[in-house]
Design an enzyme around this catalytic site. Structure first.
Site, PDB file in Angstrom:
ATOM      1  CE  LYS A 192      -1.851   2.957   2.111  1.00 24.69           C
ATOM      2  NZ  LYS A 192      -1.871   4.466   1.889  1.00 24.69           N
ATOM      3  N   GLY A 245       6.776   5.074   8.790  1.00 27.05           N
ATOM      4  CA  GLY A 245       5.962   6.263   8.969  1.00 27.05           C
ATOM      5  C   GLY A 245       6.169   6.872  10.340  1.00 27.05           C
ATOM      6  CB  SER A 246       4.209   9.427  12.118  1.00 26.15           C
ATOM      7  OG  SER A 246       2.926   8.841  12.266  1.00 26.15           O
ATOM      8  CD  GLU A 267      12.728   4.017   8.734  1.00 26.52           C
ATOM      9  OE1 GLU A 267      12.569   5.078   9.373  1.00 26.52           O
ATOM     10  OE2 GLU A 267      12.834   3.949   7.513  1.00 26.52           O
ATOM     11  CB  CYS A 301      12.680   8.666   8.818  1.00 26.05           C
ATOM     12  SG  CYS A 301      13.545   7.434   7.824  1.00 26.05           S
ATOM     13  CD  GLU A 401      10.494  12.481  12.162  1.00 26.13           C
ATOM     14  OE1 GLU A 401      11.332  11.932  11.432  1.00 26.13           O
ATOM     15  OE2 GLU A 401       9.441  11.919  12.536  1.00 26.13           O
TER      16      GLU A 401
END
Length: 497
Positions: A192, A245-246, A267, A301, A401
Site C-alpha cells: 500500500k 511512517g510516524s 521504521e 526520517c 521531529e
C-alpha cells in the site's frame, strides 16, 4: 542529459503530467479499478496542482489483493528454486535500469524531490534488486551439533504474505527495499503506497510481472491510510507487516497487528544528531551537514536534523552553514536546482507551526523561518531552508521531529557533552560524527544509541548495510541480509539416527 530523459522532462514541463500513468490497483498481475469505482488525485508539489488521478481503494480491494497473494503463495511461486527467484529479481534490476529516466521523472512529479535525488533513488533500487537477486540462493540455516545420535538443522522459510505500508518521502526506494528481500525469501506481497505518491510503486509492480513474477505474487492497493492501509494491517490473511511512517501511526499499526499476532518491522521517526568536534575537516563537515538536512527538503526520517557542535568552531561553522542555506533557492524538482518543495500543504503547515513555536519560545532563527509565497515559486509548497539555535535540550525544537528543511543547532563544550546531547531524545535512528580523532569516533559509535552510525560522512552504506532504529524510532531492520531474514521464519528440525 539522455534523449529519453530530456523528452520526458519536456513533456512534464509542457503538459504538467506524463502520458500512460497507471490508474488502477495492481491485483493478480492486472490493473483493476476500485470495487467502489472511486478515484482520487495526485498533486505535483512543485506546482501545487493535480497532475493525475488513481483508484481510491478500501477494504474490499484489500480483500481481493490478499486473496490473490494467498493463492499465489500456494501456487507455482512456492515451487520455484531460490536461484530462479534470483533470476527474476536480476531481470527486474536490468529493466529498472533501462527505464530509469521514466521512473525518476514520475518520482519527481509525484513526490516533489529534485530530479537528481530521484535519479539517485532509482539507481539505489537497481542495486537493491541486484543485491537480493544474488542473495536469494544464499539464505540458509545451520547444522547444529547435537552429538552422535542426532542431527539438528535449521531452515529459513518464507514468512508468508507480507504487507508493506510505504511512505510518501521515498516511495520507490522504500517499496523496493521491502519488495526485493520479501521476494528473494519466497514471500508474496500486498503493498500500500502512500496516497500522495502511488505511481512508481504501481510501475514497479507491473515491471516485476514483466520480469517473470507469477500471477498474484505482488499486488498493490492504492488509497488512503484510513481506508486501505488500516484494512491491510488488520487483515487476518496477512502474516507480516513492514511499516514506515510516524510514531503515532506506528503505534496504531502495532495495536492493530496485535489482534492476529502479526509480525512487524517498524521504521518510525527520527531526530538524528550530527556531531562536529573541533578537530573535524570543516569543509567536509559543512557539506555533510547541508546534505544531511536539506536533501529532499529535509523530509527524511534519518535526516541529520540536530547539529551538535563544539563551541570552539561554532561561530565559524554557523557562518558557513547560513551562507550555504541562503544560497539554496526553491525550485521545481524537474529544474534540478536549489531545494525542492514540501510534499503537501498539510506537511508545509506542520513545518511552519514547529518553527513558529520555536520562535515564540525565544529560540534564535539564524536564517529562513518562513513559507515561500506561492507566487514566488510557481505555485508550489516550499519552505525556506532554516537554521535555528536552540535554547536548551528540552525544547520541542530539539525533541520533536519536524520533517522539513529545519536544522536545530546545539552548542556543547566537549566530547562528553556532545554524546550526552546526542542521546537526549526519545529517538534512536541514526547518528553521525565528524572528527579526525578515530578513537573518539569509535567511542561515539559504541556509546550513542542509534541503529546506524556514520563517521565523517552521512547517508553512507547503501543496500548492504542494515537500517532501522531503536526506542521510538522502531524495531527490526531493512536492507542487508538482516532485511532478508525479516521475511523469514526459522524452523528447527531434529532427527535421531
Amino acid at each position: 542529459m539522455s534523449v529519453e530523459k530530456a523528452r520526458l522532462v519536456e513533456e512534464a514541463q509542457r503538459t504538467g503530467t506524463l502520458a500512460n500513468l497507471p490508474r488502477g490497483h495492481f491485483i493478480s498481475s492486472h490493473f483493476v479499478p476500485s470495487v467502489s469505482g472511486r478515484e482520487m488525485e495526485s498533486f505535483d508539489p512543485g506546482r501545487g496542482a493535480a497532475f493525475a488521478s488513481f483508484a481510491a481503494g478500501d477494504g474490499e480491494d484489500v480483500d481481493r489483493a490478499v486473496a490473490a497473494a494467498r493463492a499465489a503463495l500456494a501456487g507455482p511461486w512456492s515451487r520455484l528454486s531460490p536461484a530462479a527467484r534470483g533470476e527474476i529479481l536480476m531481470r527486474a534490476s536490468r529493466l529498472i535500469a533501462e527505464r530509469a529516466a521514466r521512473f525518476a521523472v514520475v518520482e519527481t512529479l509525484d513526490s516533489g524531490k529534485r530530479l537528481a535525488e530521484a535519479e539517485g533513488d532509482v539507481a539505489g533500487v537497481v542495486r537493491a534488486f541486484a543485491y537480493y537477486a544474488g542473495a536469494a540462493d544464499k539464505l540458509h540455516g545451520d547444522n547444529v551439533p547435537l552429538g552422535s545420535d542426532h542431527v539438528g538443522v535449521t531452515f529459513e522459510e518464507p514468512v508468508g504474505v507480507a504487507a508493506q505500508i510505504v511512505p510518501w518521502n521515498y516511495p520507490l526506494s522504500t517499496a523496493a527495499r521491502g519488495i526485493a528481500p520479501a521476494l528473494a525469501a519466497g514471500c508474496t506481497l500486498v503493498v500500500k503506497p502512500a496516497e500522495q505518491t502511488p505511481f512508481t510503486t504501481l510501475m514497479l509492480a507491473e515491471l516485476l510481472h514483466e520480469a517473470g513474477l507469477p500471477e498474484g505474487v505482488l499486488n498493490v492497493v492504492v488509497g488512503t491510510g484510513g481506508d486501505a492501509g488500516a484494512a491491510l494491517v488488520a487483515h487476518p490473511g496477512i502474516d507480516h507487516v513492514t511499516f514506515t511512517g510516524s510514531v503515532a501511526t506506528g503505534q496504531r499499526v502495532m495495536r492493530s497487528a496485535a489482534e492476529h499476532v502479526t509480525r512487524l518491522v517498524l521504521e518510525l521517526g527520527g531526530k538524528s544528531p550530527v556531531v562536529l568536534l573541533a578537530d573535524c575537516d570543516l569543509d567536509a563537515a559543512t557539506e555533510g551537514v547541508i546534505e544531511a538536512i536539506f536533501e529532499n527538503a529535509g523530509q527524511i526520517c534519518s535526516a541529520g536534523s540536530r547539529l551538535i557542535v563544539e563551541e570552539a568552531i561554532a561561530e565559524q561553522l554557523l557562518d558557513r552553514l547560513v551562507a550555504r542555506a541562503q544560497a539554496l533557492r526553491p525550485s521545481h524538482g524537474l529544474s534540478d536546482a536549489g531545494i525542492g518543495p514540501i510534499n503537501s500543504p498539510a506537511q508545509l503547515a506542520r513545518v511552519a507551526a514547529h518553527v513558529e513555536r520555536a520562535r515564540a519560545a525565544g529560540n534564535r532563527i539564524l536564517t529562513g523561518g518562513a513559507i515561500v509565497p506561492p507566487e514566488a515559486c510557481g505555485g508550489g509548497w516550499f519552505y525556506q531552508p532554516t537554521i535555528v539555535q536552540a535554547q536548551g535540550p528540552d525544547d520541542p525544537l530539539v525533541q520533536e521531529e519536524i520533517f522539513g528543511p529545519v536544522l536545530t543547532v546545539q552548542i556543547v563544550s566537549d566530547f562528553e557533552e556532545a554524546v550526552a546531547a546526542a542521546n537526549a531524545t526519545r529517538y534512536a535512528l541514526v547518528a553521525g560524527i565528524y572528527t579526525r580523532d578515530h578513537a573518539r569516533a569509535w567511542r561515539f559509535a559504541r556509546t550513542v544509541d542509534a541503529g546506524q552510525v556514520y563517521i565523517n560522512e552521512f547517508f553512507a552504506g547503501g543496500v548492504a548495510m542494515p537500517f532501522g532504529g531503536n526506542r521510538k524510532s522502531g524495531f527490526g531492520r531493512a536492507k542487508g541480509m538482516a532485511g532478508l531474514r525479516s521475511y523469514c521464519k526459522l524452523k528447527s528440525v531434529v532427527a535421531r539416527i
